[in-house]
Design a protein around this motif. Structure first.
Motif, PDB file in Angstrom:
ATOM      1  N   GLN A  84      34.047  44.256  38.979  1.00 19.13           N
ATOM      2  CA  GLN A  84      34.695  43.307  38.045  1.00 19.13           C
ATOM      3  C   GLN A  84      35.869  43.955  37.299  1.00 19.13           C
ATOM      4  O   GLN A  84      36.907  43.333  37.085  1.00 19.13           O
ATOM      5  CB  GLN A  84      33.669  42.773  37.032  1.00 19.13           C
ATOM      6  CG  GLN A  84      32.755  41.737  37.638  1.00 19.13           C
ATOM      7  CD  GLN A  84      31.549  41.450  36.742  1.00 19.13           C
ATOM      8  OE1 GLN A  84      31.128  42.282  35.935  1.00 19.13           O
ATOM      9  NE2 GLN A  84      30.990  40.253  36.887  1.00 19.13           N
ATOM     10  N   GLN A  87      38.717  43.877  39.704  1.00 20.58           N
ATOM     11  CA  GLN A  87      39.230  42.515  39.925  1.00 20.58           C
ATOM     12  C   GLN A  87      39.960  41.975  38.700  1.00 20.58           C
ATOM     13  O   GLN A  87      41.001  41.342  38.819  1.00 20.58           O
ATOM     14  CB  GLN A  87      38.090  41.574  40.332  1.00 20.58           C
ATOM     15  CG  GLN A  87      37.772  41.736  41.811  1.00 20.58           C
ATOM     16  CD  GLN A  87      36.361  41.291  42.175  1.00 20.58           C
ATOM     17  OE1 GLN A  87      35.508  41.084  41.298  1.00 20.58           O
ATOM     18  NE2 GLN A  87      36.108  41.166  43.465  1.00 20.58           N
ATOM     19  N   LYS A  91      43.950  40.964  38.387  1.00 22.50           N
ATOM     20  CA  LYS A  91      44.373  39.616  38.001  1.00 22.50           C
ATOM     21  C   LYS A  91      45.271  39.643  36.755  1.00 22.50           C
ATOM     22  O   LYS A  91      46.298  38.986  36.697  1.00 22.50           O
ATOM     23  CB  LYS A  91      43.113  38.800  37.715  1.00 22.50           C
ATOM     24  CG  LYS A  91      43.339  37.331  37.550  1.00 22.50           C
ATOM     25  CD  LYS A  91      42.049  36.566  37.886  1.00 22.50           C
ATOM     26  CE  LYS A  91      42.094  35.180  37.277  1.00 22.50           C
ATOM     27  NZ  LYS A  91      41.402  35.102  35.991  1.00 22.50           N
ATOM     28  N   ASP A 419      40.952  45.730  46.253  1.00 17.66           N
ATOM     29  CA  ASP A 419      39.705  45.546  47.011  1.00 17.66           C
ATOM     30  C   ASP A 419      38.634  46.506  46.468  1.00 17.66           C
ATOM     31  O   ASP A 419      38.757  47.719  46.624  1.00 17.66           O
ATOM     32  CB  ASP A 419      40.030  45.852  48.493  1.00 17.66           C
ATOM     33  CG  ASP A 419      38.793  45.901  49.360  1.00 17.66           C
ATOM     34  OD1 ASP A 419      37.699  45.516  48.882  1.00 17.66           O
ATOM     35  OD2 ASP A 419      38.928  46.342  50.522  1.00 17.66           O
TER      36      ASP A 419
END
Ligand code: SUG
Length: 448
Positions: A84, A87, A91, A419
């Motif tokens: 997380q 990610q 973002k 990734d």
């Protein structure tokens, strides 16, 4: 007693990519966002290490770092599981993820400044990890660098380690990239040459106008104090601010020294004549005969030097007293530089031979042969006290090549960095690497 210069080369890490992270470093800026090939990068570096070992030089290896640096992202407020964290950073703040993925620790000339035992007050080899404070992606290297150096040079009777200087621009320290040592023989007292880009506390020194000067005078002086160097064994010089503004972000992009020889560009320094006289005088006091080889701007411009990395070469002493220059392929493809080198080696001076290496993957981020190595001068006893797991041998070269083949990707773009699988791949690779190099636990994922 015999003494050696041992070159410890940085092994390129599995996340090698072109992040465009280094303002002031022309190659890093111009190759931003291109796709990279980490496998090829690591194999190119290993091929150089193997070639130097085969030529009879002492060669070691310095392990890469854990990337993405999830702990660093957590300090910046990204929370959750490791996946997380990655990610969310991808973002909300891709540049921060890219910075925490950089494999920049490969340029180990920036890992630390090293003073050999013959120069220091307590007769030990001293290491100060560089704070690399000018760029965020590099400023996160030093805690792991210190642990890795501690695992390589663990014997406290022979090796002393200092933590990085305070993490502010006033003590910006880029390690050995701005430090050269002159000596008659590696085991004898020498003269340590510190080159700085600006002074943080004394505004009489000029500073570049466009690009940052990464190394300060005050940082260099602090390192000299920490290492217990004698005043008679130290020379400070200022880099010409105008070459910094042309992309010379470290002194090792415009000068290289070894033994009694300084190979430098005419425009590299301020106050060149005074500086050469001081180097010559101080080296003479410890029995050495200083020689300088100046490359005139009429033969090679600063721009040619920056593009070809002529000075980011390794100047190595051969048993007959002559020297060999290890240059990147980009020197051969620059007509003026190549012509200069033909003339230099044919002139019967101290630099007799040039060997060319393909290091394109690293070069595209501004890292040539000299960036990829940290020099440590050691006597026989000290060499025997180094962790033997990090000294290059034919079997170690084979194991590391196989390790790269097994774990590295051959293509990396910004998307790949996002990734979360990449983190797992890197950790399993590095876990195996610490066993191959016998380093113990040095990475955050191994100690937390
Ligand atoms: O600090 N490049 C490194 C290159 C260091 C070269 N070292 C010496 N000259 N000793 C730097 O600028 C670029 C990373 C990127 O853009 O992805 C980078 O960090």
């Amino acid at each position: 007693m015999k003494s050696y210069e041992v070159n410890f080369d940085g092994l390129v890490g599995p996340t090698h990519n072109y992040g465009g992270l280094s303002y002031g470093n022309v190659a890093s800026q111009s190759n931003s966002q291109q796709s990279s090939n980490p496998k090829e990068a690591a194999l190119q570096g290993l091929a150089k290490m193997k070639a130097l070992m085969d030529m009879g030089f002492q060669q070691g290896v310095l392990a890469p770092q854990e990337r993405p640096d999830v702990a660093a992202l957590r300090r910046l407020g990204f929370a959750g599981s490791d996946a997380q964290v990655i990610q969310r950073a991808a973002k909300e703040a891709m540049p921060l993820l890219v910075a925490s993925c950089s494999a920049s620790s490969m340029w180990v000339a920036n890992a630390a400044t090293v003073s050999p035992s013959a120069d220091t007050a307590d007769g030990r080899v001293h290491f100060t990890a560089a704070n690399l404070n000018c760029k965020y992606h590099r400023s996160i290297e030093h805690p792991t660098t210190s642990r890795v150096l501690g695992a390589m040079f663990a014997n406290q009777q022979h090796f002393a380690h200092h933590a990085a200087l305070p993490a502010v621009a006033q003590f910006g320290d880029e390690g050995a990239a701005n430090h050269t040592r002159f000596c008659r023989a590696y085991g004898e007292a020498g003269v340590e040459f510190f080159v700085f880009g600006r002074s943080a506390f004394d505004n009489r020194y000029p500073a570049p106008q466009k690009y940052p000067a990464r190394q300060t005078l005050e940082a260099s002086q602090a390192v000299a104090r920490l290492h217990g160097l004698r005043e008679e064994g130290v020379v400070y010089a200022q880099q010409n601010p105008s070459v910094i503004d042309q992309g010379v972000f470290h002194n090792d992009v415009i000068a290289v020294g070894n033994g009694e020889v300084l190979f430098y560009h005419e425009d590299a320094f301020l106050g060149t004549d005074k500086m050469l006289a001081e180097l010559s005088g101080k080296l003479a006091k410890v029995g050495g005969k200083f020689q300088s080889v100046c490359v005139p701007r009429s033969a090679v411009t600063v721009d040619d030097a920056v593009r070809s990395y002529l000075f980011n070469s390794q100047l190595l002493s051969r048993p007959d007293g002559s020297m060999l220059l290890i240059v990147p392929e980009e020197c051969r493809s620059n007509e003026r530089v190549w012509q200069y080198l033909q003339g230099l080696t044919g002139a019967g001076g101290v630099i007799r031979e040039v060997k060319v290496f393909d290091l394109k993957q690293s070069m595209q981020n501004g890292g040539g042969p000299a960036c990829l190595r940290l020099r440590v001068a050691l006597n026989e006893t000290e060499l025997a006290a180094v962790n033997p797991g990090v000294i290059m041998t034919a079997p170690l070269y084979d194991s590391l090549t196989q390790w790269v083949e097994n774990h590295y990707r051959d293509r990396m773009t910004e998307n790949d960095l996002a990734d979360p699988q990449l983190l797992l791949e890197c950790r399993s690779a590095l876990d195996e690497l610490t066993q191959i190099l016998k380093l113990g636990s040095v990475y955050p994922f191994q100690i937390n």
